[in-house]
Motif scaffolding. Structure first.
Motif, short mmCIF file in Angstrom:
data_model
loop_
_atom_site.label_atom_id
_atom_site.label_comp_id
_atom_site.label_asym_id
_atom_site.label_seq_id
_atom_site.Cartn_x
_atom_site.Cartn_y
_atom_site.Cartn_z
N ALA A 359 31.92 33.03 33.01
CA ALA A 359 33.05 33.40 32.15
C ALA A 359 33.38 34.88 32.29
CB ALA A 359 32.73 33.07 30.69
N ARG A 360 32.37 35.73 32.30
CA ARG A 360 32.60 37.17 32.47
C ARG A 360 33.22 37.47 33.83
NH1 ARG A 360 30.04 41.52 34.75
NH2 ARG A 360 30.22 43.51 33.60
N ALA A 361 32.69 36.84 34.88
CA ALA A 361 33.24 37.07 36.22
C ALA A 361 34.70 36.60 36.30
CB ALA A 361 32.40 36.33 37.26
N SER A 362 34.99 35.48 35.65
CA SER A 362 36.37 34.98 35.65
C SER A 362 37.31 35.93 34.92
CB SER A 362 36.42 33.59 35.02
OG SER A 362 35.63 32.66 35.74
N LEU A 363 36.86 36.49 33.81
CA LEU A 363 37.68 37.43 33.06
C LEU A 363 37.95 38.70 33.88
CD1 LEU A 363 36.11 37.08 29.51
CD2 LEU A 363 38.40 36.36 30.21
N LEU A 364 36.91 39.22 34.53
CA LEU A 364 37.09 40.40 35.36
C LEU A 364 38.05 40.12 36.51
CD1 LEU A 364 33.42 41.76 35.54
CD2 LEU A 364 35.38 42.85 34.44
N SER A 365 37.89 38.96 37.14
CA SER A 365 38.78 38.60 38.24
C SER A 365 40.20 38.44 37.76
CB SER A 365 38.28 37.30 38.90
OG SER A 365 39.18 36.87 39.90
N LEU A 366 40.37 37.79 36.61
CA LEU A 366 41.71 37.61 36.05
C LEU A 366 42.34 38.95 35.70
CD1 LEU A 366 43.96 35.80 34.92
CD2 LEU A 366 42.70 35.73 32.75
N GLY A 367 41.55 39.85 35.09
CA GLY A 367 42.08 41.16 34.73
C GLY A 367 42.49 41.96 35.95
N ALA A 368 41.65 41.95 37.00
CA ALA A 368 41.97 42.70 38.21
C ALA A 368 43.24 42.17 38.87
CB ALA A 368 40.80 42.63 39.18
N ARG A 369 43.37 40.87 38.88
CA ARG A 369 44.56 40.28 39.49
C ARG A 369 45.80 40.54 38.65
NH1 ARG A 369 45.74 33.83 40.31
NH2 ARG A 369 47.83 34.07 41.21
N MET A 370 45.64 40.39 37.32
CA MET A 370 46.79 40.55 36.45
C MET A 370 47.30 41.99 36.43
SD MET A 370 47.09 39.53 32.42
CE MET A 370 46.08 38.07 32.71
N SER A 371 46.40 42.96 36.66
CA SER A 371 46.81 44.36 36.60
C SER A 371 47.69 44.76 37.77
CB SER A 371 45.57 45.26 36.55
OG SER A 371 44.79 45.09 37.73
N VAL A 372 47.66 43.99 38.87
CA VAL A 372 48.44 44.37 40.06
C VAL A 372 49.45 43.30 40.48
CG1 VAL A 372 46.61 45.87 40.93
CG2 VAL A 372 46.62 43.46 41.60
N ASP A 373 49.29 42.10 40.00
CA ASP A 373 50.15 40.99 40.41
C ASP A 373 51.34 40.90 39.45
OD1 ASP A 373 51.37 38.64 41.19
OD2 ASP A 373 49.49 37.54 41.46
N GLY A 374 52.49 41.37 39.89
CA GLY A 374 53.67 41.34 39.04
C GLY A 374 54.10 39.93 38.68
N ARG A 375 53.91 39.01 39.60
CA ARG A 375 54.31 37.63 39.33
C ARG A 375 53.46 37.03 38.20
NH1 ARG A 375 54.66 32.96 44.02
NH2 ARG A 375 55.58 31.30 42.72
N LEU A 376 52.16 37.28 38.26
CA LEU A 376 51.27 36.79 37.21
C LEU A 376 51.58 37.48 35.88
CD1 LEU A 376 48.91 35.05 36.34
CD2 LEU A 376 47.36 36.84 37.13
N GLN A 377 51.86 38.77 35.94
CA GLN A 377 52.24 39.50 34.72
C GLN A 377 53.48 38.88 34.09
OE1 GLN A 377 52.75 43.59 35.82
NE2 GLN A 377 50.63 43.83 36.51
N GLY A 378 54.44 38.52 34.93
CA GLY A 378 55.65 37.90 34.41
C GLY A 378 55.36 36.56 33.74
N LYS A 379 54.45 35.78 34.33
CA LYS A 379 54.10 34.50 33.73
C LYS A 379 53.44 34.70 32.36
CE LYS A 379 53.48 31.67 37.89
NZ LYS A 379 52.51 30.85 38.66
#
Length: 454
Positions: A359-379
């Motif tokens: 769960a922790r690894a998934s949250l870190l991965s999600l946060g790292a991706r969300m911080s740079v992925d504009g498409r995911l941020q938009g979703k």
């Protein structure tokens, strides 16, 4: 603390005589909480209001004194300036009195006179609360307003940056684990077991399993997966025959007719045992043994029947219903929840468990991706905006009723006093401004009238 108002005094008198009923609970709450109670901060504000009232009243008094002196000077022939001063002072008094009336009329009836449209806050409290609720609903809880505000915040990017920090991911993981443990603690085992058992049974009864079993068996046979099972059975059969040869021969001899000699029965038993052992040994050691081929053909035909033969499929369905209907199977299905819950609770409590680590690894991965992925941020922004807009548009009336119902439950007199304590100081500046502006306006009017008259 502020002095008790009329409503509070009345309630105090009724409480002494024992006349307070259960229906008075709302009124009691209004008198003992909310705007009906003056806090130390309210008292401090009230002192500021009194000070400003004294200043504003003092300005009125100064204007009155100036008017008296200027009028006396004018009548005494002091000169033309006295008329200008008297006119300014007179207009200043008028402005001060008019603004005093306007400010006072908000909270009470001026000098106690029943003048229409005075004591606005005490008499119009409920209407003001209704208007305030409608104003908030129309201007702050409108769908486009909420959506625009949330879009400007960029929640997706902020959330991603926040989650990408290890300490924040640890905190979220801990909170999720606590929430999970709490939810599992609140749920009653009997209720969940009943639901799980019913769901599994209903799903199993609704789905025909024979075609699926046939397809799976056909694939296993085609891939040769069953051969290891045949090897295991043959090996175990050989070992068992080696250890229990006498039992086999005794079983064969015991089934012979009573009139045959015992040595003949023994010979037959030994022959059957040797042939059986030879057959099983050959089948174990020969991958191409004819019996293995017979097993392959049998399983292939059975898989075909499971998929296409109505009679075979019906037999499987009857067997399935018989198995599901057994109490032992239902108890097994129900008890599965206890095991699953125990594993989840243990994993949630252990910081080093695979569940929390993943769960922790998934949250870190999600946060790292969300911080740079504009498409995911938009979703993410779209999901949050949609949820917020749905809430405010669906439950707008319930939200605004919190304002209107709360205001309606307040005591009118104490509401007026509390509002006056918070905004009265600023309102007294209106009186001062009215005094000054009135004086200037009077001076200008007097001067213009004299110029035009000249």
């Amino acid at each position: 603390m502020g002095e008790p108002g009329a409503g509070q005094v009345e309630w105090m008198e009724r409480s002494k005589t024992g006349e307070v009923a259960a229906d008075d609970s709302v009124h009691v709450s209004a008198l003992t909480s909310g705007p009906g109670v003056f806090t130390a901060a309210d008292e401090e504000k009230q002192r500021g209001v009194r000070a400003m009232k004294a200043i504003a009243t003092g300005a009125l008094g100064v204007m009155a004194l100036i008017f008296v002196l200027a009028t006396w000077a004018k009548n005494s022939g002091a000169g033309g300036w006295a008329g200008y001063v008297a006119a300014a002072a007179e207009a200043g008094m008028v402005g001060a009195l008019a603004d005093w009336f306007a400010v006072t009329a908000l909270f009470r009836r001026p000098m106690g006179l029943p003048i229409p449209h005075t004591a606005i806050i005490p008499t119009k409290k409920d209407q003001l609360g209704q208007s305030l609720g409608e104003f908030v609903g129309d201007n702050f809880l409108a769908g486009e307003v909420v959506r625009g505000r949330l879009r400007s915040l960029g929640i997706g990017a902020r959330l991603g940056t926040w989650l990408a920090e290890p300490e924040h991911a640890d905190r979220v993981t801990e909170e999720l684990a606590t929430a999970l443990r709490g939810a599992l603690t609140v749920l009653r085992d009997s209720d969940v077991q009943a639901v799980v058992g019913e769901a599994i049974t209903r799903r199993a009864e609704a789905q025909e399993i024979a075609p699926g079993l046939g397809t799976m068996l056909e694939k296993i046979v085609a891939d040769g997966g069953h051969r290891r099972v045949v090897d295991l059975v043959c090996t175990r059969a050989c070992d068992w025959l080696d250890e229990h040869g006498d039992s086999v021969m005794d079983a064969v001899s015991g089934g012979a007719p009573g009139w045959t000699p015992r040595f003949v029965d023994r010979k037959i038993g030994e022959r059957v045992y040797r042939e059986l052992l030879r057959f099983v040994t050959e089948m174990r050691d020969m991958p191409e043994h004819p019996a293995r081929g017979a097993v392959d053909r049998f399983l292939t035909d059975f898989a075909q029947d499971l998929r296409t033969d109505p009679e075979t499929r019906e037999r499987v369905e009857r067997l399935k219903r018989d198995v599901l209907g057994r109490g032992e199977v239902q108890e097994l299905i129900a008890s599965a929840w206890s095991s699953v819950r125990g594993m989840i609770v243990a994993a949630a409590e252990d910081e080093r468990s695979e569940l929390r680590v993943r769960a922790r690894a998934s949250l870190l991965s999600l946060g790292a991706r969300m911080s740079v992925d504009g498409r995911l941020q938009g979703k993410v922004d779209g999901w949050i905006e949609g949820a917020a807009v749905y809430v405010v548009t669906t439950y707008r009336r319930e939200i605004t009723s919190l304002i209107t119902d709360t205001v309606a439950g307040w005591d009118a007199e104490h509401t007026s006093r509390k509002i006056e304590a918070h905004i009265g100081r600023d309102l007294q500046f209106i009186r001062l401004n009215g005094t000054v502006v009135g004086a200037l306006a009077g001076l200008v009017i007097y001067a213009v009238s004299h110029l035009l008259g000249a």
